[in-house]
Design a protein around this motif. Structure first.
Motif, PDB file in Angstrom:
ATOM      1  N   ILE A   1      25.520  37.990 138.624  1.00 36.21           N
ATOM      2  CA  ILE A   1      26.022  37.936 137.244  1.00 36.21           C
ATOM      3  C   ILE A   1      27.404  37.293 137.218  1.00 36.21           C
ATOM      4  O   ILE A   1      27.769  36.578 136.278  1.00 36.21           O
ATOM      5  N   PHE A   2      28.192  37.534 138.230  1.00 38.18           N
ATOM      6  CA  PHE A   2      29.592  37.110 138.280  1.00 38.18           C
ATOM      7  C   PHE A   2      29.647  35.635 138.642  1.00 38.18           C
ATOM      8  O   PHE A   2      29.908  35.260 139.801  1.00 38.18           O
ATOM      9  N   ASP A   3      29.386  34.775 137.638  1.00 39.62           N
ATOM     10  CA  ASP A   3      29.385  33.342 137.893  1.00 39.62           C
ATOM     11  C   ASP A   3      30.765  32.748 137.582  1.00 39.62           C
ATOM     12  O   ASP A   3      31.746  33.490 137.431  1.00 39.62           O
ATOM     13  N   ASP A   4      30.820  31.432 137.472  1.00 40.02           N
ATOM     14  CA  ASP A   4      32.110  30.746 137.302  1.00 40.02           C
ATOM     15  C   ASP A   4      32.805  31.079 135.986  1.00 40.02           C
ATOM     16  O   ASP A   4      33.977  30.748 135.809  1.00 40.02           O
ATOM     17  N   GLN A   5      32.083  31.691 135.057  1.00 42.71           N
ATOM     18  CA  GLN A   5      32.702  32.074 133.789  1.00 42.71           C
ATOM     19  C   GLN A   5      33.580  33.325 133.928  1.00 42.71           C
ATOM     20  O   GLN A   5      34.371  33.629 133.049  1.00 42.71           O
ATOM     21  N   PHE A   6      33.416  34.027 135.032  1.00 45.77           N
ATOM     22  CA  PHE A   6      34.136  35.268 135.245  1.00 45.77           C
ATOM     23  C   PHE A   6      35.234  35.068 136.294  1.00 45.77           C
ATOM     24  O   PHE A   6      35.063  34.313 137.254  1.00 45.77           O
ATOM     25  N   SER A   7      36.333  35.759 136.112  1.00 50.52           N
ATOM     26  CA  SER A   7      37.361  35.795 137.152  1.00 50.52           C
ATOM     27  C   SER A   7      38.080  37.136 137.082  1.00 50.52           C
ATOM     28  O   SER A   7      38.082  37.800 136.043  1.00 50.52           O
ATOM     29  N   VAL A   8      38.665  37.533 138.198  1.00 46.77           N
ATOM     30  CA  VAL A   8      39.435  38.768 138.254  1.00 46.77           C
ATOM     31  C   VAL A   8      40.796  38.464 138.852  1.00 46.77           C
ATOM     32  O   VAL A   8      40.966  37.516 139.617  1.00 46.77           O
ATOM     33  N   GLU A   9      41.742  39.336 138.489  1.00 39.51           N
ATOM     34  CA  GLU A   9      43.103  39.116 138.940  1.00 39.51           C
ATOM     35  C   GLU A   9      43.833  40.450 138.965  1.00 39.51           C
ATOM     36  O   GLU A   9      43.544  41.340 138.165  1.00 39.51           O
ATOM     37  N   ARG A  10      44.759  40.569 139.909  1.00 38.16           N
ATOM     38  CA  ARG A  10      45.675  41.702 139.915  1.00 38.16           C
ATOM     39  C   ARG A  10      47.068  41.099 139.770  1.00 38.16           C
ATOM     40  O   ARG A  10      47.737  40.801 140.756  1.00 38.16           O
ATOM     41  N   PRO A  11      47.494  40.877 138.520  1.00 41.97           N
ATOM     42  CA  PRO A  11      48.700  40.093 138.279  1.00 41.97           C
ATOM     43  C   PRO A  11      50.001  40.788 138.688  1.00 41.97           C
ATOM     44  O   PRO A  11      51.007  40.122 138.921  1.00 41.97           O
ATOM     45  N   ASP A  12      49.959  42.100 138.796  1.00 41.58           N
ATOM     46  CA  ASP A  12      51.141  42.839 139.224  1.00 41.58           C
ATOM     47  C   ASP A  12      50.669  44.066 139.997  1.00 41.58           C
ATOM     48  O   ASP A  12      49.492  44.161 140.333  1.00 41.58           O
ATOM     49  N   GLY A  13      51.550  45.002 140.251  1.00 36.02           N
ATOM     50  CA  GLY A  13      51.178  46.150 141.077  1.00 36.02           C
ATOM     51  C   GLY A  13      50.346  47.201 140.384  1.00 36.02           C
ATOM     52  O   GLY A  13      49.908  48.142 141.026  1.00 36.02           O
ATOM     53  N   SER A  14      50.105  47.014 139.056  1.00 38.18           N
ATOM     54  CA  SER A  14      49.418  48.097 138.362  1.00 38.18           C
ATOM     55  C   SER A  14      48.176  47.648 137.597  1.00 38.18           C
ATOM     56  O   SER A  14      47.254  48.429 137.425  1.00 38.18           O
ATOM     57  N   ASN A  15      48.115  46.406 137.161  1.00 39.87           N
ATOM     58  CA  ASN A  15      46.994  45.986 136.326  1.00 39.87           C
ATOM     59  C   ASN A  15      45.925  45.259 137.124  1.00 39.87           C
ATOM     60  O   ASN A  15      46.195  44.623 138.147  1.00 39.87           O
ATOM     61  N   PHE A  16      44.694  45.342 136.618  1.00 38.10           N
ATOM     62  CA  PHE A  16      43.555  44.642 137.198  1.00 38.10           C
ATOM     63  C   PHE A  16      42.758  44.099 136.015  1.00 38.10           C
ATOM     64  O   PHE A  16      42.392  44.861 135.121  1.00 38.10           O
ATOM     65  N   THR A  17      42.549  42.784 135.983  1.00 34.81           N
ATOM     66  CA  THR A  17      41.951  42.193 134.790  1.00 34.81           C
ATOM     67  C   THR A  17      40.640  41.489 135.108  1.00 34.81           C
ATOM     68  O   THR A  17      40.435  40.981 136.220  1.00 34.81           O
ATOM     69  N   LEU A  18      39.782  41.447 134.086  1.00 35.32           N
ATOM     70  CA  LEU A  18      38.544  40.677 134.126  1.00 35.32           C
ATOM     71  C   LEU A  18      38.619  39.664 132.999  1.00 35.32           C
ATOM     72  O   LEU A  18      38.809  40.047 131.838  1.00 35.32           O
ATOM     73  N   LYS A  19      38.475  38.379 133.322  1.00 32.64           N
ATOM     74  CA  LYS A  19      38.488  37.330 132.315  1.00 32.64           C
ATOM     75  C   LYS A  19      37.104  36.722 132.219  1.00 32.64           C
ATOM     76  O   LYS A  19      36.477  36.414 133.250  1.00 32.64           O
ATOM     77  N   ILE A  20      36.653  36.568 130.981  1.00 30.41           N
ATOM     78  CA  ILE A  20      35.431  35.814 130.727  1.00 30.41           C
ATOM     79  C   ILE A  20      35.865  34.569 129.965  1.00 30.41           C
ATOM     80  O   ILE A  20      36.415  34.670 128.859  1.00 30.41           O
ATOM     81  N   ARG A  21      35.642  33.384 130.546  1.00 26.98           N
ATOM     82  CA  ARG A  21      36.233  32.157 130.002  1.00 26.98           C
ATOM     83  C   ARG A  21      35.596  31.726 128.696  1.00 26.98           C
ATOM     84  O   ARG A  21      36.271  31.338 127.763  1.00 26.98           O
ATOM     85  N   SER A  22      34.311  31.736 128.623  1.00 23.09           N
ATOM     86  CA  SER A  22      33.601  31.259 127.439  1.00 23.09           C
ATOM     87  C   SER A  22      32.452  32.235 127.190  1.00 23.09           C
ATOM     88  O   SER A  22      31.384  32.127 127.801  1.00 23.09           O
ATOM     89  N   THR A  23      32.702  33.179 126.305  1.00 20.96           N
ATOM     90  CA  THR A  23      31.753  34.285 126.149  1.00 20.96           C
ATOM     91  C   THR A  23      30.432  33.814 125.546  1.00 20.96           C
ATOM     92  O   THR A  23      30.378  32.879 124.726  1.00 20.96           O
ATOM     93  N   LYS A  24      29.361  34.509 125.969  1.00 18.07           N
ATOM     94  CA  LYS A  24      28.023  34.262 125.447  1.00 18.07           C
ATOM     95  C   LYS A  24      27.535  35.536 124.764  1.00 18.07           C
ATOM     96  O   LYS A  24      28.063  36.622 125.016  1.00 18.07           O
ATOM     97  N   LEU A  25      26.515  35.382 123.939  1.00 15.86           N
ATOM     98  CA  LEU A  25      25.973  36.553 123.256  1.00 15.86           C
ATOM     99  C   LEU A  25      25.556  37.636 124.249  1.00 15.86           C
ATOM    100  O   LEU A  25      25.765  38.828 124.011  1.00 15.86           O
ATOM    101  N   GLU A  26      24.983  37.199 125.383  1.00 15.26           N
ATOM    102  CA  GLU A  26      24.471  38.153 126.375  1.00 15.26           C
ATOM    103  C   GLU A  26      25.570  38.841 127.178  1.00 15.26           C
ATOM    104  O   GLU A  26      25.274  39.705 128.014  1.00 15.26           O
ATOM    105  N   ASP A  27      26.824  38.465 126.950  1.00 18.25           N
ATOM    106  CA  ASP A  27      27.941  39.182 127.579  1.00 18.25           C
ATOM    107  C   ASP A  27      28.291  40.470 126.830  1.00 18.25           C
ATOM    108  O   ASP A  27      29.120  41.256 127.301  1.00 18.25           O
ATOM    109  N   SER A  28      27.677  40.671 125.682  1.00 19.75           N
ATOM    110  CA  SER A  28      27.922  41.913 124.924  1.00 19.75           C
ATOM    111  C   SER A  28      27.463  43.100 125.762  1.00 19.75           C
ATOM    112  O   SER A  28      26.298  43.180 126.178  1.00 19.75           O
TER     113      SER A  28
END
Lengths: 111, 111
Positions: free
Chosen positions: B60-87
């Motif tokens: 499922i985790f294709d090129d549209q998805f990315s993760v990052e830990r930008p600092d010591g406390s946060n963890f993020t999930l980015k979806i670049r171009s959302t699709k209906l099926e990402d709901s």
């Protein structure tokens, strides 16, 4: 492919009526079997981890057991507040933490 | 007791838009995960993250998805171009020892 199957899909009990939920798994090199409770619209809440066949864990009215092919969650004298979806999840030995979940058993306990 | 937190609790977006889902894991945990749960379906693994790197990811985790830990406390999930099926409901989890603790989730609706 790893598979986890839970039964029944839904279970309705009267308060005080004990029962068991089943979790069958096909996982190569099982490293752990986890039970979670999930309330509607919430995240899974950790209950138990089982590591080897024959192991048992207890917490209040819940007892989890593990065999080489399945796990059981026994609920003794349930109360309405035990109503929730119960999820089991398997962790493969070679995985970096990927949990494979079953579809859950929706438990409803009537007063 | 320390908890995993997630923001926002709900997000509505238009198809094709980028979304960032945020998580604050439990402070002394070292392993981080994203899972999703489409309504009425199983909880599905997306990605695991350790030492600032992806350890494992699902199909499922294709090129549209990315993760990052930008600092010591946060963890993020980015979806670049959302699709209906990402709901779906997206859950963050953090781990110490072998147990994953889940956040309350972000409900994402793509219109």
């Amino acid at each position: 492919e790893d598979q986890v199957t839970q039964s029944p899909e839904a279970l309705r009990l009267q308060e005080g009526e004990s029962s068991s939920l089943n979790c069958s798994y096909t996982v190569s090199g099982l490293r752990g079997l986890f039970w979670y409770r999930q309330d509607p619209g919430k995240g899974p809440e950790f209950l138990f981890t089982l590591y080897s066949a024959g192991e048992e864990k207890e917490k209040e009215r819940l007892k989890a057991t593990l065999t080489k092919k399945e796990s059981f969650l026994h609920i003794t004298a349930p109360k309405p507040e035990d109503s929730a979806t119960y999820l089991c999840a398997a962790l493969r030995g070679t995985s970096y933490g990927k949990l494979t979940f079953g579809q859950g058993t929706i438990l409803t306990v009537h007063p | 007791e320390p908890e995993v937190t997630q923001t926002p609790s709900h997000q509505v977006t238009q198809m094709g838009q980028e979304v960032i889902l945020r998580c604050v894991p439990i402070s002394n945990h070292l392993y981080f995960y994203w899972y999703r749960q489409i309504l009425g379906q199983k909880v599905e693994f997306l990605v695991s993250f350790y030492n600032n790197e992806i350890s494992e990811k699902s199909e499922i985790f294709d090129d549209q998805f990315s993760v990052e830990r930008p600092d010591g406390s946060n963890f993020t999930l980015k979806i670049r171009s959302t699709k209906l099926e990402d709901s779906a409901m997206y859950f963050c989890a953090s781990q110490r020892s072998e147990t994953q603790y889940f956040g309350p989730g972000t409900r994402l609706l793509v219109l």
